[in-house]
Design a protein around this motif. Sequence first.
Motif, short mmCIF file in Angstrom:
data_model
loop_
_atom_site.label_atom_id
_atom_site.label_comp_id
_atom_site.label_asym_id
_atom_site.label_seq_id
_atom_site.Cartn_x
_atom_site.Cartn_y
_atom_site.Cartn_z
N VAL A 1 0.67 5.20 4.43
CA VAL A 1 0.60 5.60 3.03
C VAL A 1 1.89 6.34 2.67
N TYR A 2 2.32 7.22 3.57
CA TYR A 2 3.58 7.95 3.37
C TYR A 2 4.74 6.95 3.24
N ARG B 1 -7.10 -1.83 2.09
CA ARG B 1 -7.25 -1.27 0.74
C ARG B 1 -6.34 -0.07 0.49
N ASN B 2 -5.81 0.49 1.56
CA ASN B 2 -5.01 1.71 1.43
C ASN B 2 -3.59 1.49 0.92
N PHE B 3 -3.13 0.24 0.94
CA PHE B 3 -1.74 -0.04 0.57
C PHE B 3 -1.60 -1.53 0.25
N PRO B 4 -0.53 -1.92 -0.47
CA PRO B 4 -0.33 -3.36 -0.70
C PRO B 4 0.23 -4.02 0.56
N VAL B 5 -0.44 -5.02 1.06
CA VAL B 5 0.01 -5.67 2.29
C VAL B 5 -0.16 -7.18 2.17
N ARG C 1 6.03 -3.09 0.48
CA ARG C 1 4.85 -3.70 1.06
C ARG C 1 5.17 -4.01 2.52
N PHE C 2 4.20 -4.05 3.39
CA PHE C 2 4.46 -4.46 4.76
C PHE C 2 3.45 -5.53 5.17
#
Length: 352
Positions: free
Chosen positions: A250-251, A285-289, A259-260
């Motif tokens: 998130v950091y 759901r915590n980040f765009p991946v 994005r990763f």
Amino acid sequence: MSGNQLTDIRSLSREEIDGYFSSIREKPFRAKQVYEWLWKKGCISFDSMSNLPKSVRDQLSETFSFNVFAETGRQQSVDGTQKIGFRLHDGAMIEGVLIPSEERATACISTQAGCALGCTFCATAKLGFSRNLTVAEIVDQVRILNEISHESHGTSLSNIVLMGMGEPLFNYPHVKRAIELITGEDGMGISPQRITLSTVGVPKVIRQLADDNFKPHLALSLHAATDAKRNKIIPFNQRHPIYELISALVYYHKKTGKRFTVEYLLLREFNDSLADARSLAEFCRNFPVKVNLIEYNPVEGIEFQRSDMKKMKEFKDFLEARNMVVNVRQSRGKDIDAACGQLAAKNIRRET
Ligand code: SF4
């Protein structure tokens, strides 16, 4: 004196090369010339540095060495993938892979000789850990695979993936410097956007990547999205559970906006159920991946098997129904043990 008792000149930074020429009262531009020979032209002998006076070349060769490594053999897959074995100057063994396709020539390179992390699905893990690769050893793999790409396919490397032997973030200072040289205008000039670093996820160093504004693409080898399962296949997760990983990622995303990719090996009846897919969706759901589902290639002496096609499709459909970006990746070079998770064990056993 044998080469490897002297310092490899390629372990010196540009500033250190400047300092060396200043200490021997040579003209400052010699440092630039040498640096270009080393990193732009991939030179591995002082004799070839043709724009330096012989006296300077002699002085360099009395002071420094090139710890070059030897190719130990090549294997070619039916799909065109080539696996190349290398013996380093101290006898440590590594492998690199060249993966050609219609639009690309990708080099998969190693960052450590062996690996300490002991992932239970991985052939490299069975070797244990020998040592970190130097900056020059990382860059040399790119240089040699680029030459082989020219010889075999008439084209330069288009992409580089740090997915060979070892955990790149356990050798981060050397990996970072090698990437600077591979991407720098003074070096090889390959775009950082064409480089992917794959990691099991070392939370502290992922934060460091964000702070360093690390340019290459990041790929997380997740392979299981609950601690109960991930602990079984990636022992490192027992020390750094998934909540730590999420917090670091998130950091990373907040700081870089990037994005990763989440890499997920589908292992039959271990992590390929719809409950596993749900856990993966929750993690993501915590980040765009983007999610890469990877077909597993069985390794001799390791019990995991590849998921069947039906399971893979159900897994993919489940994620896509949640609007996730999902690709299924078939590893290349399976017949020569060059595919994901297969590197090293067989050839190295033969060599020792
Ligand atoms: S999967 Fe990567 S990190 Fe894990 S043991 Fe293999 S090389 Fe090391």
